[in-house]
Each structure stands twice: as C-alpha cells, then as structure tokens.
Design an enzyme around this catalytic site. Sequence first.
Site, short mmCIF file in Angstrom:
data_model
loop_
_atom_site.label_atom_id
_atom_site.label_comp_id
_atom_site.label_asym_id
_atom_site.label_seq_id
_atom_site.Cartn_x
_atom_site.Cartn_y
_atom_site.Cartn_z
N GLY A 1 -82.35 42.93 -54.44
CA GLY A 1 -82.55 43.91 -55.60
C GLY A 1 -82.34 42.82 -56.90
O GLY A 1 -81.70 42.05 -56.90
N LYS B 1 -83.61 31.62 -44.86
CA LYS B 1 -82.03 31.70 -45.40
C LYS B 1 -81.10 30.79 -44.25
O LYS B 1 -80.28 30.15 -44.67
CB LYS B 1 -81.65 33.18 -45.57
CG LYS B 1 -82.63 33.76 -46.83
CD LYS B 1 -82.62 35.15 -46.74
CE LYS B 1 -83.34 35.95 -47.90
NZ LYS B 1 -83.30 37.34 -47.93
N ILE C 1 -74.54 38.46 -52.73
CA ILE C 1 -73.19 38.01 -51.84
C ILE C 1 -72.91 36.66 -52.18
O ILE C 1 -73.81 35.73 -52.27
CB ILE C 1 -73.35 38.20 -50.35
CG1 ILE C 1 -73.85 39.71 -50.05
CG2 ILE C 1 -72.27 37.64 -49.71
CD1 ILE C 1 -74.13 39.76 -48.76
N LYS D 1 -85.69 30.64 -51.79
CA LYS D 1 -85.30 30.24 -50.40
C LYS D 1 -86.33 29.70 -49.49
O LYS D 1 -86.25 28.75 -49.05
CB LYS D 1 -84.83 31.68 -49.73
CG LYS D 1 -85.69 32.70 -49.34
CD LYS D 1 -85.53 34.01 -50.10
CE LYS D 1 -86.93 34.86 -50.09
NZ LYS D 1 -86.65 36.04 -50.96
N GLY E 1 -90.13 50.68 -53.04
CA GLY E 1 -90.13 49.63 -53.53
C GLY E 1 -89.10 48.71 -52.90
O GLY E 1 -88.66 47.42 -53.42
#
Length: 444
Positions: A315, A210, A141, A110, A192
């Site tokens: 993730g 973004k 998504i 990004k 993490g």
Amino acid sequence: MTESEIMKKKIKVGLLGLGTVGTGVAEILQTAKGRNPLVSDIELVRIAVQDTSKKRCISIPESLLTQSALEVVDDDSIQIIVEVIGGIEPARELILRAISSGKSVVTANKALIARHGEEIAKAANDAGVYVLIEAAVGGGIPIIEPLKQSLGANRITQVSGIINGTTNYILSRMSKDGSDYQEVLKDAQELGYAEADPAADVEGQDAADKIAILSGLAFGGAINRERIPTKGINKLQSQDITYANKLGYGIKLLAIATAIGDNKETASSLPLALCVEPTLVPKEHPLYGVNGVNNAILIDGDPIGEVMFYGPGAGAGPTASAVVADILNIAGVQVLNNSLNSLDPLLSAAYWRDCHLVEEREILQKNYVRLITEDSPGVIGKIGSIFGDNDVSIQSIVQFDANDIGAEIVVITHQVKKGAISNSLLSIRELTEVKSVEAHMGCL
Ligand code: HSE
C-alpha cells in the site's frame, strides 16, 4: 539559524515515478509538520513521470515534473534519488548512473535488488554512496534495517514469513468466506489490492524476490534468485483450505530460508534451504493470525531466539513510510555530516561470505497431501506402504469423504526430504486405485 543556513541545509531529492508509492512519498514530504524535524529538511526538487499532463490526486507544482528520468538522475543539485518505477530496466541503468555521479539511492524495487543487488551494492560501495531498500520487503514493516543493525549480533538460523500482501488477502478471504480463488482474485483486483496482472504475486515470484533479499542480509551472502523453488497460490483449491481448517491449520503463502546446520560452520560457503510455497500453519503458530494485506516475518537467531515483525505489507502509505525512513537515514548519516566516501558499515550493503542453495530435493519439511482414490479395501494400506518404502513417516492419515468421485484421503507426514515425498507421490500415482494427487504442500 538564519534562513540562508536553513536553505543550505536542505537535502535535495529527485523522484523517479509518481505512481502509488511515489505519490505517498511526495505526500509525506509535503506535510512535514508533526513528523521528525529532519523531514522538513528534505526538498523534493524534481520528479520523473510518464505523462506530465496526467491529473493527479495530490497537488504537485508543474515545474517539478519532467518526462525525462535522465534529467532527474543527472541533476547536480540532487543528492538522493528515489526509484519507484519498478521493473528491471531502465531502473537498473538509472540507479547505476545515479550512483556513478555520487548520489545515494532509495529504492522499493525488490525484483531488481533480488537479481542485481550484488552489482548495485558493489557500485554503491565503490562510489561511497548508499542504496537503501527498506521499502522493498514488507511494505511499512521495518525489517531491512533491523537485519542490518539491531540483530547484527546474532547468528541467524531461519527467516520465514508471509511477505506478500496480495496473496495473504486472497487466502484470508478464501478461508473466511469459503470462496474460490478466481472469485476472490476478481474482488481483490476490483478493490485495488491485486494488480491487473497479478502473476508476480499469485505465482509466488514477488515473495521469492523478497526472501532472496532477506536471506542475503540475514546470512551475509548473495543469493542465486533463480534457484529458489517457488510455488504460488494460483492452483490452490478451496477444498484444501476447508480440510486444513478441519485439521487445525490455516494455509498461508510462506517464504522460508533456513541455514543448514547451526550456522556455526566455518565452511567457505553456507548451505541454505530456501523455498516459497503455500503451507499449512497450525492455529497456535504466530503466523496463523496474520490476515488480510498484513505481512509478518519471523527471525530466529542465536542468542535472541525468535522475533516477529508484523504490519501492513503493501500500500501507498506503509511503503512510502519505509522510503522516507531511508531518505532520512541517508540525510542523517551522509548528507548532513558531509561524510561522502566514509560509509556507515551498518547501513551500507555488505556481504561477508558465500552462501549457496541446497537442491530442492534435500529440503526438509512436513507435508500435506490430498488424494482422490477408489473407496475400496486396502487403499490406505498401499499408500502407507509406499510412504514407508521411501522413509516417509506419516503423522496422520484421514479419509474425509467417500462420494461418487471416490474417497478423499488427506495425509500429513512428519518432516522428510522433499525428494522422498516426490518419489512417494510418483509411485502413489501409479496405483490403479488412486485417481489423482489433488494437492501437495508444506506444513509447519
Ligand atoms: N505486490 C506486493 C504485495 C506489494 O502484494 O505484497 C509490494 O511489495
């Protein structure tokens, strides 16, 4: 189909980077059973890594690994390059080189697309290849493809949402446990969720990248990334979360892009108001219940109205899901159909007009302000007069507490220009009764 026909059909992919996302991509491609049959037509043939001898959590044939990214980009057998190394350089150069040799590219980068997206899109269109970026925003998504395709009939008036998982996790924990920012950040790093250097996330720069990308797609013009007013959550005090909760709000890091007017203007350049900042969200608002590392993006358009995209925003698995979807798209439309040089206009990147960002002072918003003042007669009156003199209309003003540090006054304004609030706060700071302006943020 004979075996040789099947072999011929295989689409060869080169991967740049085998970190969290790269490993997720390799894992999906190695386990095609039960997924779309096209997944088994994809073959990962070369992977560029920093250290070929490093122990990995998945089994990868050593012969696939190389420490030379150029070896992957220049491999003539490869049709699609997947870039998941991140950062600006050498990612930009590698992508441009892949494009110029006729390869399509899938990237989750990004920061790069927000700053050099126009250059990369032009190079891709000129070369007749795709650069797909579904994984760059919102993790798993689907939002890039819907903006390009499914929502194409709409005039988009606003794109807003929670588009950084790390900060949403931190804010959710602060709200739930009443913990301090530093304490939760440390936990998030240990678990993490947050990077060892969390600056891009907590200072809002990741969300600004973004929203620049989403706005470019939604409004059809390149966005000047460096001009997006950006505030992170790193200065947020838990006190404000507590007060916001008492007033019926939560605090979220929101990225908001609004077309000024109704987006029907034929002016040569569409004015847009963009900003990223911690914002109070009322309990009844659809973004209020978006917690943890989840992201949600609201799109407002004519005639569709409001739609919300919700899901895991970060993730390995979710981001790899988006990367592989892009590989499949390219495989489906270009490689299998052998349609190099005739790009699908709904999948390729296209700007069709100019957009420009209005000055930050012109952006309209409701505001939350917390002040520490002396607990003496007339203070609220003086504060109210200053807001009034600057045409700032107050929705509510509450004195929460009076203790040895003074009185805490929380003001929620109606929607006003950011410039009017800044002017008001400058004058309020000058009042001898006002000890500090402790917090100021947006409010939905
Ligand atoms: N660091 C990002 C986030 C994930 O926390 O949302 C990758 O975009």
